[in-house]
Motif scaffolding. Structure first.
Motif, PDB file in Angstrom:
ATOM      1  N   GLN A 180       7.032  -9.212 -19.128  1.00  8.00           N
ATOM      2  CA  GLN A 180       7.793  -8.027 -18.707  1.00  8.00           C
ATOM      3  C   GLN A 180       7.164  -7.461 -17.450  1.00  8.00           C
ATOM      4  O   GLN A 180       5.998  -7.726 -17.142  1.00  8.00           O
ATOM      5  CB  GLN A 180       7.872  -6.985 -19.821  1.00  8.00           C
ATOM      6  N   THR A 181       7.938  -6.696 -16.736  1.00 12.37           N
ATOM      7  CA  THR A 181       7.445  -6.162 -15.462  1.00 12.37           C
ATOM      8  C   THR A 181       7.715  -4.660 -15.406  1.00 12.37           C
ATOM      9  O   THR A 181       8.566  -4.133 -16.131  1.00 12.37           O
ATOM     10  CB  THR A 181       8.137  -6.823 -14.250  1.00 12.37           C
ATOM     11  N   VAL A 182       6.962  -4.012 -14.537  1.00 12.06           N
ATOM     12  CA  VAL A 182       7.196  -2.579 -14.292  1.00 12.06           C
ATOM     13  C   VAL A 182       7.025  -2.324 -12.803  1.00 12.06           C
ATOM     14  O   VAL A 182       6.117  -2.863 -12.163  1.00 12.06           O
ATOM     15  CB  VAL A 182       6.258  -1.699 -15.172  1.00 12.06           C
ATOM     16  N   GLU A 183       7.951  -1.564 -12.255  1.00 10.01           N
ATOM     17  CA  GLU A 183       7.913  -1.241 -10.827  1.00 10.01           C
ATOM     18  C   GLU A 183       8.141   0.251 -10.662  1.00 10.01           C
ATOM     19  O   GLU A 183       8.999   0.827 -11.335  1.00 10.01           O
ATOM     20  CB  GLU A 183       9.040  -1.971 -10.062  1.00 10.01           C
ATOM     21  N   ALA A 184       7.386   0.862  -9.790  1.00  4.00           N
ATOM     22  CA  ALA A 184       7.594   2.292  -9.531  1.00  4.00           C
ATOM     23  C   ALA A 184       6.965   2.663  -8.198  1.00  4.00           C
ATOM     24  O   ALA A 184       6.033   2.010  -7.734  1.00  4.00           O
ATOM     25  CB  ALA A 184       6.964   3.132 -10.644  1.00  4.00           C
ATOM     26  N   THR A 185       7.481   3.708  -7.589  1.00  2.00           N
ATOM     27  CA  THR A 185       6.923   4.209  -6.339  1.00  2.00           C
ATOM     28  C   THR A 185       6.283   5.571  -6.594  1.00  2.00           C
ATOM     29  O   THR A 185       6.908   6.453  -7.192  1.00  2.00           O
ATOM     30  CB  THR A 185       8.009   4.325  -5.263  1.00  2.00           C
ATOM     31  N   TYR A 186       5.057   5.694  -6.164  1.00  2.00           N
ATOM     32  CA  TYR A 186       4.285   6.920  -6.331  1.00  2.00           C
ATOM     33  C   TYR A 186       3.994   7.506  -4.950  1.00  2.00           C
ATOM     34  O   TYR A 186       3.959   6.785  -3.958  1.00  2.00           O
ATOM     35  CB  TYR A 186       2.947   6.610  -7.025  1.00  2.00           C
ATOM     36  N   HIS A 187       3.745   8.802  -4.895  1.00  2.00           N
ATOM     37  CA  HIS A 187       3.356   9.344  -3.584  1.00  2.00           C
ATOM     38  C   HIS A 187       2.378  10.508  -3.688  1.00  2.00           C
ATOM     39  O   HIS A 187       2.274  11.167  -4.721  1.00  2.00           O
ATOM     40  CB  HIS A 187       4.572   9.716  -2.741  1.00  2.00           C
ATOM     41  N   SER A 188       1.675  10.723  -2.585  1.00  2.00           N
ATOM     42  CA  SER A 188       0.741  11.849  -2.464  1.00  2.00           C
ATOM     43  C   SER A 188       1.295  12.822  -1.424  1.00  2.00           C
ATOM     44  O   SER A 188       2.416  12.647  -0.933  1.00  2.00           O
ATOM     45  CB  SER A 188      -0.642  11.345  -2.060  1.00  2.00           C
ATOM     46  N   GLN A 189       0.486  13.815  -1.078  1.00  2.00           N
ATOM     47  CA  GLN A 189       0.958  14.880  -0.192  1.00  2.00           C
ATOM     48  C   GLN A 189      -0.060  15.120   0.928  1.00  2.00           C
ATOM     49  O   GLN A 189      -1.201  14.688   0.829  1.00  2.00           O
ATOM     50  CB  GLN A 189       1.159  16.165  -0.997  1.00  2.00           C
ATOM     51  N   TYR A 190       0.352  15.819   1.945  1.00  2.91           N
ATOM     52  CA  TYR A 190      -0.599  16.255   2.981  1.00  2.91           C
ATOM     53  C   TYR A 190      -1.426  17.423   2.447  1.00  2.91           C
ATOM     54  O   TYR A 190      -0.922  18.234   1.671  1.00  2.91           O
ATOM     55  CB  TYR A 190       0.140  16.701   4.246  1.00  2.91           C
ATOM     56  N   LEU A 191      -2.663  17.491   2.904  1.00  2.71           N
ATOM     57  CA  LEU A 191      -3.557  18.559   2.433  1.00  2.71           C
ATOM     58  C   LEU A 191      -4.327  19.188   3.583  1.00  2.71           C
ATOM     59  O   LEU A 191      -4.670  18.515   4.553  1.00  2.71           O
ATOM     60  CB  LEU A 191      -4.592  17.983   1.457  1.00  2.71           C
ATOM     61  N   HIS A 192      -4.602  20.462   3.427  1.00  3.43           N
ATOM     62  CA  HIS A 192      -5.539  21.150   4.326  1.00  3.43           C
ATOM     63  C   HIS A 192      -6.957  21.058   3.762  1.00  3.43           C
ATOM     64  O   HIS A 192      -7.150  20.927   2.551  1.00  3.43           O
ATOM     65  CB  HIS A 192      -5.192  22.638   4.444  1.00  3.43           C
ATOM     66  N   HIS A 193      -7.928  21.199   4.670  1.00  5.96           N
ATOM     67  CA  HIS A 193      -9.309  21.296   4.200  1.00  5.96           C
ATOM     68  C   HIS A 193      -9.533  22.655   3.538  1.00  5.96           C
ATOM     69  O   HIS A 193     -10.176  22.761   2.512  1.00  5.96           O
ATOM     70  CB  HIS A 193     -10.281  21.121   5.368  1.00  5.96           C
ATOM     71  N   ALA A 194      -8.990  23.678   4.192  1.00  6.46           N
ATOM     72  CA  ALA A 194      -9.020  25.036   3.627  1.00  6.46           C
ATOM     73  C   ALA A 194     -10.427  25.520   3.297  1.00  6.46           C
ATOM     74  O   ALA A 194     -10.617  26.322   2.380  1.00  6.46           O
ATOM     75  CB  ALA A 194      -8.113  25.139   2.401  1.00  6.46           C
ATOM     76  N   GLN A 195     -11.430  25.018   4.037  1.00  7.05           N
ATOM     77  CA  GLN A 195     -12.782  25.584   3.915  1.00  7.05           C
ATOM     78  C   GLN A 195     -12.708  27.053   4.291  1.00  7.05           C
ATOM     79  O   GLN A 195     -11.936  27.432   5.170  1.00  7.05           O
ATOM     80  CB  GLN A 195     -13.766  24.805   4.803  1.00  7.05           C
ATOM     81  N   LEU A 196     -13.503  27.880   3.605  1.00  4.65           N
ATOM     82  CA  LEU A 196     -13.301  29.327   3.784  1.00  4.65           C
ATOM     83  C   LEU A 196     -13.747  29.839   5.151  1.00  4.65           C
ATOM     84  O   LEU A 196     -13.250  30.844   5.633  1.00  4.65           O
ATOM     85  CB  LEU A 196     -14.011  30.114   2.677  1.00  4.65           C
ATOM     86  N   GLU A 197     -14.694  29.159   5.776  1.00  9.92           N
ATOM     87  CA  GLU A 197     -15.122  29.616   7.101  1.00  9.92           C
ATOM     88  C   GLU A 197     -14.182  29.063   8.170  1.00  9.92           C
ATOM     89  O   GLU A 197     -14.129  27.856   8.395  1.00  9.92           O
ATOM     90  CB  GLU A 197     -16.553  29.137   7.422  1.00  9.92           C
ATOM     91  N   PRO A 198     -13.445  29.921   8.850  1.00  9.39           N
ATOM     92  CA  PRO A 198     -12.581  29.413   9.919  1.00  9.39           C
ATOM     93  C   PRO A 198     -13.428  28.793  11.032  1.00  9.39           C
ATOM     94  O   PRO A 198     -14.549  29.241  11.293  1.00  9.39           O
ATOM     95  CB  PRO A 198     -11.860  30.675  10.423  1.00  9.39           C
ATOM     96  N   PRO A 199     -12.918  27.769  11.700  1.00 11.45           N
ATOM     97  CA  PRO A 199     -13.696  27.128  12.763  1.00 11.45           C
ATOM     98  C   PRO A 199     -13.999  28.095  13.911  1.00 11.45           C
ATOM     99  O   PRO A 199     -13.205  28.985  14.218  1.00 11.45           O
ATOM    100  CB  PRO A 199     -12.776  26.006  13.253  1.00 11.45           C
ATOM    101  N   SER A 200     -15.144  27.880  14.516  1.00 14.79           N
ATOM    102  CA  SER A 200     -15.524  28.689  15.676  1.00 14.79           C
ATOM    103  C   SER A 200     -16.399  27.840  16.579  1.00 14.79           C
ATOM    104  O   SER A 200     -16.863  26.774  16.175  1.00 14.79           O
ATOM    105  CB  SER A 200     -16.304  29.940  15.232  1.00 14.79           C
ATOM    106  N   ALA A 201     -16.590  28.302  17.791  1.00 15.13           N
ATOM    107  CA  ALA A 201     -17.544  27.653  18.695  1.00 15.13           C
ATOM    108  C   ALA A 201     -18.059  28.708  19.657  1.00 15.13           C
ATOM    109  O   ALA A 201     -17.279  29.477  20.227  1.00 15.13           O
ATOM    110  CB  ALA A 201     -16.884  26.518  19.462  1.00 15.13           C
ATOM    111  N   LEU A 202     -19.369  28.751  19.802  1.00 10.24           N
ATOM    112  CA  LEU A 202     -20.010  29.642  20.781  1.00 10.24           C
ATOM    113  C   LEU A 202     -20.594  28.761  21.878  1.00 10.24           C
ATOM    114  O   LEU A 202     -21.384  27.851  21.591  1.00 10.24           O
ATOM    115  CB  LEU A 202     -21.099  30.468  20.082  1.00 10.24           C
ATOM    116  N   ALA A 203     -20.138  28.996  23.110  1.00 16.05           N
ATOM    117  CA  ALA A 203     -20.578  28.165  24.243  1.00 16.05           C
ATOM    118  C   ALA A 203     -21.275  29.028  25.282  1.00 16.05           C
ATOM    119  O   ALA A 203     -20.804  30.120  25.614  1.00 16.05           O
ATOM    120  CB  ALA A 203     -19.378  27.460  24.878  1.00 16.05           C
ATOM    121  N   ARG A 204     -22.424  28.527  25.773  1.00 14.20           N
ATOM    122  CA  ARG A 204     -23.169  29.263  26.800  1.00 14.20           C
ATOM    123  C   ARG A 204     -23.715  28.280  27.829  1.00 14.20           C
ATOM    124  O   ARG A 204     -24.380  27.303  27.482  1.00 14.20           O
ATOM    125  CB  ARG A 204     -24.322  30.035  26.171  1.00 14.20           C
ATOM    126  N   PHE A 205     -23.425  28.534  29.088  1.00 12.65           N
ATOM    127  CA  PHE A 205     -24.055  27.769  30.166  1.00 12.65           C
ATOM    128  C   PHE A 205     -25.381  28.443  30.490  1.00 12.65           C
ATOM    129  O   PHE A 205     -25.420  29.628  30.829  1.00 12.65           O
ATOM    130  CB  PHE A 205     -23.148  27.730  31.399  1.00 12.65           C
TER     131      PHE A 205
END
Lengths: 750, 216
Positions: free
Chosen positions: A353-378
């Motif tokens: 006997q056989t079984v066939e099916a299609t499964y799927h996942s979803q897009y995800l955010h990282h959602a780390q609590l610290e928003p990205p930042s960058a401090l730059a100084r010449f």
């Protein structure tokens, strides 16, 4: 204290006593009389590089040191790996301290600057990712600690006028048993300054049976500072004369800045320093971030569609994630083979006997609590200095050198603590704020700290890929699977970030479908490459984060088709595999003995359990989850997880990481999904992008199995087994087959 | 405008509608209070205003001009706050730590108002998000602080007693650690106390915080 300019002076691969080079140490913040050990890079090739680079005026302040044993008996350690909650600072201290023979609680750990000297992972690289930090530097860190210990013993021998062989150590001191004399490491550090580093072959590492700290639940070093607000993240960094910046990105990647309709009005808003046009974004500089944010959001920009010949990864206006995932599921074709064994086609043809099916996942955010930042100084000396979250300082340094035309040695990367990362802080085209911060610092002539608001972060956060997998299985007369095929329509994170296909299949696209341990004689795993409009990223446990869900839930469908209990099916498919049989038995025992249900619990609710397994990042994991349904939604009561990383450094950290990975796995399977409509994310904050709340957290029971196999990872491996365990439990409870995440999209009656 | 913060009076030059969070972080230079969402969703910005837990990211500074504000920087100056921090360290709660200032503030505010909260009180108060999933460690620390002896079976669902596991069994999960010498200071807990049955807090039971009521 950053640039690799001086690193060529140090010999390769083995510790160097940098404290002999006192001329380098004076202004490096190194305590007087401290013993400093570093490692160098080969004396050959990099010299040309170093000669090409103009010597930095304050190069003398940059010492590639790993450990500094100070006169006050504390130890400063520069970790090649970033601390973001996974406990790596403590784990590193434990390993070094074990061989150095000193209590790890005296360690002060900081992230090491960018530099080849810190690329100490097996293979000569350095990233904080892939759950690799401990397992790929374990031997190196032990030798580092042992070298320092040997030097302190030698220093003591000279001080006491005895042979080194008559000395031993106790935590933090060298002991001369015959005379009862002892010297503290801090007292000896200055005496060790002029000693050569002992030959690697002469180093005697501690017998693991004698370990004082490795394998023990040593307290993490950063608990107090993280409980009192003293921990410093990139977003907290500040320098003198700094301006704050906020941006408004184009609603879709690839669009460009056209006219700004109200620029003069915005320039006149309180606190505004200046308005700037960037690549696909506008920015406002102000003396306070709130002013910058309010002003930049007030800017009315005519965003222009990208030029027709633009070859960037542009987001089309008609992109909708629901329709796109449907189109993935509708693909046909055999795909490119990633793994093959036996003859799938023939076995499938001949199956009872056989079984066939299609499964799927979803897009995800990282959602780390610290928003990205960058401090730059010449800096006045021509260097460019950055403070930003990153999981790979040398990669960022290289990219910034390319971007600015500076030599890498002139790009100084400071890596503060990460407020969560989960894969968020690698280099992502259009996904990191540092190019904007650099442009704004250049334009304004002042240091600039750019923070992406949560809304801008969810607009530009690159996503965990989605996939649709077409499964086919053939069963023999007994109901056992003998043929198994998975064709994943997806784009892997690697090929997504590169925005082009590599030479072979992106392993990150199929891991978790491939390398499963089950003895199914005929199988075929393939990827059907489908380019995704969204930008893609690594996400905790990468391909395994979704593929083990897809595989393991289909495996339960196969088990049900064959009329075999899913736990029993796995045991049979792992027959002869001692390690995984033990693991499966361990999680079964941990849960009080496997039972699938449904059954009625003490509180009257109907419940059932599911099982999932995964082999991610060198470790093995098996999870059982118990669920019920309340008001049509899934409630997870308990998760039992057994994990075998071969051997471990800190069981308390392992248990914390299992809890953490389980929480992220639960969040994914229960409610998370980054939905795009008309080319834009629907959710721009946590109000619409829901993540696991405290009241949704189940009890998590952990069993660590140390099989003695090669050491595996621990940050990511506990995640992938959890989502399928939950989904399989829901299927068992409701009789309704779960073939996708998140479960919040589905309604259940039970 | 004058702000009374952490027992001091501080002069700030900010518009009245500026969120308290950004006055604390940028004007006063105290960065222990965190920005996570700006929408009162995550709780990383939690501070106490006259003892009431408040999400500073949506609280206009003018609304607290006459109030006593406490931030994480002063947490150990408060006897209850000090106890909370000790429990956080004992139970090794933080991972990345970014949300923990807010978690510690929420715990302190609850315990200052009610020294012996019930499990339900704890669940109603401890609603801040943690992406690292430290929720079980927070739960353990809170039960400890609340003096709630957790005697419920580790899993009531292990089928109402059938096959249920006691905490002792769970500790065996890290058998390597059991009986090990205390290393590097505090030995962390090896097994989590079980939640009592039926304590799950439904989302609608979550308390409104002060600023949400204000709808700022």
């Amino acid at each position: 204290m950053n640039a690799p300019a001086d690193f060529h002076r140090f010999p390769a691969g083995e510790p160097t006593n940098i404290s002999r080079r006192r001329f380098l140490l004076g202004s490096a913040g190194v305590a007087t009389g401290a013993l400093v050990l570093g490692f160098g890079i080969p004396l050959g090739a990099p010299r040309a590089l170093a000669q090409a680079a103009p010597a930095s005026p304050d190069a003398a302040s940059r010492v590639p040191a790993f450990i500094e044993i100070r006169p006050d008996d504390t130890v400063r350690f520069l970790s090649p790996f970033m601390e973001g909650g996974q406990g790596v600072f403590t784990a590193m201290a434990q390993i070094v301290a074990e061989e150095l023979d000193i209590d790890p609680s005296v360690f002060v750990v900081e992230a090491a600057p960018a530099g080849k000297v810190f690329q100490v992972m097996i293979g000569g690289m350095r990233i904080t990712g892939g759950s690799m930090s401990v397992r790929l530097t374990y031997d190196f860190m032990r030798r580092l600690g042992a070298s320092a210990r040997a030097m302190l013993i030698e220093a003591a021998a000279r001080r006491l006028g005895v042979a080194a062989g008559t000395l031993t150590t106790e935590p933090g001191k060298v002991i001369h048993k015959a005379s009862g004399r002892s010297l503290r490491y801090g007292e000896l550090a200055s005496g060790a300054l002029d000693l050569p580093v002992p030959d690697a072959s002469a180093l005697k590492l501690r017998d693991p049976k004698q370990f004082r700290w490795i394998g023990k639940p040593v307290a993490r070093l950063d608990m107090h500072e993280k409980s009192t607000g003293k921990a410093v993240y990139a977003i907290d960094c500040k320098v003198e004369n700094m301006l704050h910046a906020a941006v408004q990105h184009a609603p879709r990647l690839g669009m460009t800045v056209g006219a700004i309709r109200n620029e003069d009005l915005v320039k006149a808003m309180k606190g505004v320093h200046s308005v700037h046009r960037l690549d696909g974004a506008v920015a406002v500089l102000a003396e306070r971030w709130w002013h910058a944010k309010r002003a930049v959001e007030a800017l009315s920009v005519d965003w222009q569609e990208p030029a027709a010949d633009s070859d960037g990864r542009n987001m089309p206006v008609d992109f909708g994630s629901d329709a796109f995932v449907k189109s993935l599921a509708a693909t046909t074709g055999d795909g490119e083979e990633a793994e093959s064994e036996g003859d799938f086609a023939k076995a499938f043809e001949e199956a009872s006997q056989t079984v066939e099916a299609t499964y799927h996942s979803q897009y995800l955010h990282h959602a780390q609590l610290e928003p990205p930042s960058a401090l730059a100084r010449f800096n006045p000396d021509g260097t460019l200095e950055l403070w930003m979250p990153n999981q790979a300082p040398e990669m960022f340094q290289g990219q910034i050198a390319e971007l600015t035309g500076l030599d890498p040695s002139q790009v100084i990367i400071n890596s503060p603590l990460l407020g969560g990362f989960f894969g968020r802080h690698f280099l992502y085209p259009a996904g990191n704020p540092y190019p904007q911060a650099i442009a704004l610092a250049k334009a304004s002539g002042r240091p600039v700290k750019l923070i992406w608001s949560r809304e801008e972060e969810f607009l530009r956060d690159p996503l965990r890929p989605a996939a649709a997998v077409r499964f086919r299985a053939g069963l023999d007369a007994e109901g056992m699977p003998v043929a198994f095929e998975a064709i994943s329509a997806t784009e892997g994170p690697g090929e997504g970030i590169a925005n082009k296909r590599g030479k072979g299949i992106d392993e990150s696209a199929v891991e978790g479908l491939t390398k499963k341990a089950y003895a199914i004689p005929n199988r075929r795993i393939a990827q059907q490459f489908v380019k995704t409009p969204a930008t893609l990223a690594y996400w905790r446990s990468v391909g395994n984060s979704m593929n083990d869900f897809l595989y393991e839930t289909f495996l339960d469908e196969v088990a049900d088709k064959g009329g075999i209990d899913p736990y029993g099916l796995r045991l049979r498919l792992l027959h002869g595999n001692e390690r995984l049989t033990n693991l499966l038995n361990a999680v079964g025992e941990l849960s009080g003995g496997w039972k699938r249900g449904p059954y009625t619990a003490a509180d009257g609710t109907r419940r059932a359990r599911g099982i999932g397994m995964a082999s991610p990042f060198g470790s093995e994991a098996a999870a059982i989850a118990e669920v019920s349904i309340r008001e049509g939604q899934v409630v997870v009561h308990d998760v039992w997880e057994a994990i075998d990383p071969g051997s471990i450094v800190n069981p308390a950290i392992v248990e914390a990481q299992v809890n953490s990975a389980a929480a992220l796995g639960l969040s994914q399977v229960l409610m998370e999904e980054a939905v795009y409509e008309k080319g834009e994310p629907v959710a721009r904050n946590y109000d619409l992008y829901q993540i696991l709340r405290p009241d949704q957290m189940p009890r998590v029971h952990v069993k660590i199995v140390e099989s003695g196999a090669k050491m595996g990872g621990i940050g990511e491996p506990p995640l992938p087994a959890v989502p399928p365990a939950v989904a399989n439990a829901v299927s068992a409870l409701t009789g309704q087959r779960v073939r996708s995440m998140p479960l919040s999209r589905l309604k259940f009656d039970s | 405008m004058q702000l009374r913060i952490n027992g001091e009076s501080r002069e700030v030059d900010a518009d009245g509608d500026t969120p308290l969070l950004w006055v604390i972080r940028d004007d006063l230079g105290m960065t222990g209070t965190k920005y996570g969402c700006g929408l009162a969703q995550c709780g990383a910005c939690s501070v106490m205003v006259d003892g009431v837990i408040t999400r500073s990211c949506v609280t206009p500074v003018e609304s607290v001009a006459d109030s006593a504000i406490t931030t994480i920087e002063a947490i150990e100056q408060d006897a209850v706050g000090k106890r909370v921090v000790e429990a956080w360290v004992k139970h090794q709660v933080p991972q990345c730590g970014y949300c923990q200032s807010g978690q510690v503030m929420a715990a302190t505010a609850l315990l200052k108002e009610n020294a012996s909260p019930s499990a339900e009180d704890v669940h109603a108060a401890m609603v801040n998000l943690c992406r690292c999933g430290t929720y079980n460690a927070i739960e353990a620390a809170m039960m400890d602080l609340a003096g709630i002896e957790n005697t419920a079976p580790e899993s009531e669902a292990a089928g109402g007693g059938e096959g249920g596991l006691g905490a002792g069994t769970i500790a065996a999960g890290v058998a390597v650690a059991a009986g090990a010498a205390v290393a590097g200071g505090a030995l962390v807990r090896r097994s989590r106390k079980a939640k009592a049955a039926g304590q799950e807090t439904s989302p609608e039971a979550r308390p409104e915080t002060r600023n949400e009521e204000e709808g700022a």
